[in-house]
Design a protein around this motif. Structure first.
Motif, PDB file in Angstrom:
ATOM      1  N   ALA A 249       0.864  -1.183   0.000  1.00 52.36           N
ATOM      2  CA  ALA A 249       0.000   0.000   0.000  1.00 52.36           C
ATOM      3  C   ALA A 249       0.899   1.230   0.000  1.00 52.36           C
ATOM      4  O   ALA A 249       1.721   1.403   0.914  1.00 52.36           O
ATOM      5  N   MET A 250       0.745   2.095  -1.010  1.00 50.18           N
ATOM      6  CA  MET A 250       1.667   3.213  -1.198  1.00 50.18           C
ATOM      7  C   MET A 250       0.917   4.531  -1.366  1.00 50.18           C
ATOM      8  O   MET A 250       0.000   4.628  -2.189  1.00 50.18           O
ATOM      9  N   ARG A 251       1.291   5.517  -0.610  1.00 46.46           N
ATOM     10  CA  ARG A 251       0.693   6.851  -0.737  1.00 46.46           C
ATOM     11  C   ARG A 251       1.255   7.535  -1.975  1.00 46.46           C
ATOM     12  O   ARG A 251       2.441   7.452  -2.261  1.00 46.46           O
ATOM     13  N   LEU A 252       0.368   8.228  -2.706  1.00 39.80           N
ATOM     14  CA  LEU A 252       0.783   8.892  -3.945  1.00 39.80           C
ATOM     15  C   LEU A 252       0.232  10.311  -4.001  1.00 39.80           C
ATOM     16  O   LEU A 252      -0.979  10.526  -3.958  1.00 39.80           O
ATOM     17  N   ASP A 257       3.420  17.995 -13.117  1.00 39.29           N
ATOM     18  CA  ASP A 257       4.612  17.961 -13.957  1.00 39.29           C
ATOM     19  C   ASP A 257       5.016  16.504 -14.146  1.00 39.29           C
ATOM     20  O   ASP A 257       5.494  15.845 -13.223  1.00 39.29           O
ATOM     21  N   ALA A 258       4.836  15.984 -15.349  1.00 42.05           N
ATOM     22  CA  ALA A 258       5.135  14.574 -15.614  1.00 42.05           C
ATOM     23  C   ALA A 258       6.589  14.230 -15.343  1.00 42.05           C
ATOM     24  O   ALA A 258       6.912  13.064 -15.073  1.00 42.05           O
ATOM     25  N   ASN A 259       7.481  15.221 -15.399  1.00 42.33           N
ATOM     26  CA  ASN A 259       8.914  14.973 -15.247  1.00 42.33           C
ATOM     27  C   ASN A 259       9.427  15.217 -13.830  1.00 42.33           C
ATOM     28  O   ASN A 259      10.632  15.090 -13.588  1.00 42.33           O
ATOM     29  N   GLU A 260       8.556  15.552 -12.898  1.00 39.12           N
ATOM     30  CA  GLU A 260       9.030  15.824 -11.542  1.00 39.12           C
ATOM     31  C   GLU A 260       9.607  14.552 -10.921  1.00 39.12           C
ATOM     32  O   GLU A 260       8.974  13.491 -10.953  1.00 39.12           O
ATOM     33  N   PRO A 261      10.814  14.642 -10.359  1.00 36.75           N
ATOM     34  CA  PRO A 261      11.407  13.448  -9.749  1.00 36.75           C
ATOM     35  C   PRO A 261      10.677  13.054  -8.475  1.00 36.75           C
ATOM     36  O   PRO A 261      10.001  13.868  -7.841  1.00 36.75           O
ATOM     37  N   ALA A 262      10.823  11.806  -8.101  1.00 34.30           N
ATOM     38  CA  ALA A 262      10.154  11.291  -6.906  1.00 34.30           C
ATOM     39  C   ALA A 262      10.831  11.800  -5.640  1.00 34.30           C
ATOM     40  O   ALA A 262      12.061  11.807  -5.536  1.00 34.30           O
ATOM     41  N   VAL A 263      10.007  12.214  -4.688  1.00 31.13           N
ATOM     42  CA  VAL A 263      10.475  12.655  -3.368  1.00 31.13           C
ATOM     43  C   VAL A 263       9.707  11.863  -2.322  1.00 31.13           C
ATOM     44  O   VAL A 263       8.484  11.708  -2.416  1.00 31.13           O
ATOM     45  N   ASP A 264      10.411  11.369  -1.319  1.00 31.12           N
ATOM     46  CA  ASP A 264       9.758  10.603  -0.262  1.00 31.12           C
ATOM     47  C   ASP A 264       8.777  11.465   0.523  1.00 31.12           C
ATOM     48  O   ASP A 264       9.084  12.619   0.872  1.00 31.12           O
ATOM     49  N   ILE A 265       7.592  10.927   0.775  1.00 31.43           N
ATOM     50  CA  ILE A 265       6.664  11.465   1.750  1.00 31.43           C
ATOM     51  C   ILE A 265       6.286  10.303   2.662  1.00 31.43           C
ATOM     52  O   ILE A 265       6.692   9.168   2.436  1.00 31.43           O
ATOM     53  N   SER A 266       5.529  10.586   3.699  1.00 31.17           N
ATOM     54  CA  SER A 266       5.149   9.524   4.616  1.00 31.17           C
ATOM     55  C   SER A 266       4.422   8.409   3.874  1.00 31.17           C
ATOM     56  O   SER A 266       3.413   8.641   3.209  1.00 31.17           O
ATOM     57  N   ARG A 270       5.793  11.835  -3.446  1.00 36.48           N
ATOM     58  CA  ARG A 270       5.295  12.856  -4.363  1.00 36.48           C
ATOM     59  C   ARG A 270       6.149  12.742  -5.605  1.00 36.48           C
ATOM     60  O   ARG A 270       7.381  12.746  -5.538  1.00 36.48           O
ATOM     61  N   THR A 271       5.504  12.633  -6.771  1.00 38.22           N
ATOM     62  CA  THR A 271       6.259  12.330  -7.977  1.00 38.22           C
ATOM     63  C   THR A 271       5.457  12.681  -9.217  1.00 38.22           C
ATOM     64  O   THR A 271       4.227  12.775  -9.181  1.00 38.22           O
ATOM     65  N   GLY A 272       6.171  12.893 -10.317  1.00 40.03           N
ATOM     66  CA  GLY A 272       5.539  12.949 -11.620  1.00 40.03           C
ATOM     67  C   GLY A 272       5.323  11.546 -12.153  1.00 40.03           C
ATOM     68  O   GLY A 272       5.873  10.570 -11.629  1.00 40.03           O
ATOM     69  N   ARG A 273       4.555  11.440 -13.222  1.00 38.63           N
ATOM     70  CA  ARG A 273       4.163  10.108 -13.694  1.00 38.63           C
ATOM     71  C   ARG A 273       5.330   9.309 -14.248  1.00 38.63           C
ATOM     72  O   ARG A 273       5.345   8.075 -14.142  1.00 38.63           O
ATOM     73  N   ALA A 301      -7.483  17.430  -8.305  1.00 37.42           N
ATOM     74  CA  ALA A 301      -8.672  16.621  -8.061  1.00 37.42           C
ATOM     75  C   ALA A 301      -8.327  15.147  -8.209  1.00 37.42           C
ATOM     76  O   ALA A 301      -7.534  14.754  -9.074  1.00 37.42           O
ATOM     77  N   ALA A 302      -8.935  14.320  -7.373  1.00 35.14           N
ATOM     78  CA  ALA A 302      -8.681  12.878  -7.434  1.00 35.14           C
ATOM     79  C   ALA A 302      -8.996  12.311  -8.810  1.00 35.14           C
ATOM     80  O   ALA A 302      -8.276  11.448  -9.330  1.00 35.14           O
ATOM     81  N   ARG A 303     -10.053  12.800  -9.420  1.00 32.76           N
ATOM     82  CA  ARG A 303     -10.449  12.306 -10.744  1.00 32.76           C
ATOM     83  C   ARG A 303      -9.331  12.539 -11.767  1.00 32.76           C
ATOM     84  O   ARG A 303      -9.050  11.664 -12.599  1.00 32.76           O
ATOM     85  N   ASP A 304      -8.684  13.696 -11.707  1.00 29.20           N
ATOM     86  CA  ASP A 304      -7.602  13.985 -12.649  1.00 29.20           C
ATOM     87  C   ASP A 304      -6.427  13.032 -12.449  1.00 29.20           C
ATOM     88  O   ASP A 304      -5.815  12.576 -13.423  1.00 29.20           O
ATOM     89  N   ILE A 305      -6.110  12.735 -11.198  1.00 24.31           N
ATOM     90  CA  ILE A 305      -4.997  11.831 -10.913  1.00 24.31           C
ATOM     91  C   ILE A 305      -5.315  10.421 -11.412  1.00 24.31           C
ATOM     92  O   ILE A 305      -4.485   9.764 -12.053  1.00 24.31           O
ATOM     93  N   ILE A 306      -6.523   9.955 -11.139  1.00 22.13           N
ATOM     94  CA  ILE A 306      -6.930   8.622 -11.595  1.00 22.13           C
ATOM     95  C   ILE A 306      -6.850   8.527 -13.108  1.00 22.13           C
ATOM     96  O   ILE A 306      -6.340   7.544 -13.667  1.00 22.13           O
TER      97      ILE A 306
END
Length: 319
Positions: A249-252, A257-266, A270-273, A301-306
């Protein structure tokens, strides 16, 4: 019971979520913004229909019996059986998974009745994830001793597995002289897959013998690789190399920004696609078979992320 009786791996819905050398992606409900406590469940059902239509493999539902100001999660969760019933009626193909029913605070025959009911409503799309709960004060509220958690989990698992596995049988707590033989209706023709969510106070060897797989929280990659290696060794010891699933189970928090690098959160990133795809590929290579996304964002919005995940991430894995 032997391992085969407790691990009905032939279930089509289990195989659609957990498959050797593959990774599938699901979504955890409800989807909320940080610190939200009021949930619009009409919107949640709409998001569930969207996830089903776009090809996500599973919808996960938590069991949160009680709330407290001392708990970090303020969300007003619905009773899981009520929400699962609604999801069964609002979706067509996606797996429904309890993540996880608190088995130690519920009678296993009540859990079995709920599981069989959801499985019937969803046309065999239910996977029964169970856990032992991680909030000791709730044990006192329900009249349970937290020190008995480990033994109670195993006892309840045995009763539950007997009831949801075909052929089904009811193991009563007590059977006085003259008591009838009980059974559960509606009849079910296929076993309901059972999944360990968390450890339930058990060893990984016990989980490997009794569960179709092991679902855990996200950890940083090196720790997760170590956890999978421990799981694989336990599976090899317990089942002579048979397949048992491993999920996370992973928080997202998905950036625009599709190119944003991944950063650890709890408990996630937080990351781009594009970085998300790379992370998921690495997880697949390291032995993860399913990831459920706990979507959060203050900006989108959650819908946009999905929709973005469905368009640009799912095709990499659901083929």
């Amino acid at each position: 019971m032997n391992a085969s009786e407790n691990t009905p791996m032939s279930s089509p819905i289990a195989n659609s979520v957990f498959a050797q050398d593959k990774l599938s992606i699901g979504i955890t409900l409800p989807i909320t913004r940080d610190n939200d406590s009021v949930v619009d469940y009409s919107e949640q059902l709409s998001l569930a229909r969207l996830a089903d239509r776009l090809g996500f493999r599973a919808l996960w539902v938590r069991d949160v019996p009680l709330n407290s100001i001392e708990y970090p999660d303020p969300v007003g969760h619905l009773d899981p059986w009520v929400l699962l019933g609604a999801l069964a009626s609002n979706t067509e193909r996606i797996a429904l998974i309890s993540g996880a029913i608190v088995l130690t605070l519920r009678h296993p025959l009540h859990v079995a009745k709920g599981a069989i009911s959801v499985d019937a409503l969803s046309r065999q799309r239910f996977i029964l994830g169970v856990g032992s709960g991680d909030r000791p004060p709730e044990y006192a509220a329900f009249g349970r001793d937290p020190d008995t958690r480990r033994d109670l989990y195993r006892q309840h698992w045995e009763t539950l597995a007997a009831a949801v596995t075909v052929p089904s049988r009811v193991i009563p707590d007590h059977a006085p002289r003259g008591a009838p033989d009980f059974y559960l209706l509606p009849r079910h023709n296929t076993s309901i897959p059972m999944l360990a969510v968390g450890s339930g106070g058990q060893s990984v060897d016990w989980i490997a013998r009794h569960s179709l797989g092991w679902m855990t929280y996200h950890r940083e990659p090196q720790a997760q690789r170590g956890r999978y290696s421990m799981w694989r060794a336990a599976v090899d010891r317990a089942t002579s190399g048979a397949f048992r699933a491993f999920g996370v189970a992973m928080r997202l928090d998905l950036s625009e920004d599709a190119n944003e690098p991944a950063v650890d959160i709890s408990l996630g990133y937080r990351t781009g696609r594009r970085a998300l795809v790379a992370l998921l590929r690495e997880m697949r290579e390291n032995g993860t078979h399913h990831v459920t996304l706990n979507i959060t964002s203050e900006r989108r919005a959650a819908r946009d992320i999905i929709e973005e995940v469905a368009a640009h991430v799912l095709p990499e894995f659901h083929c």
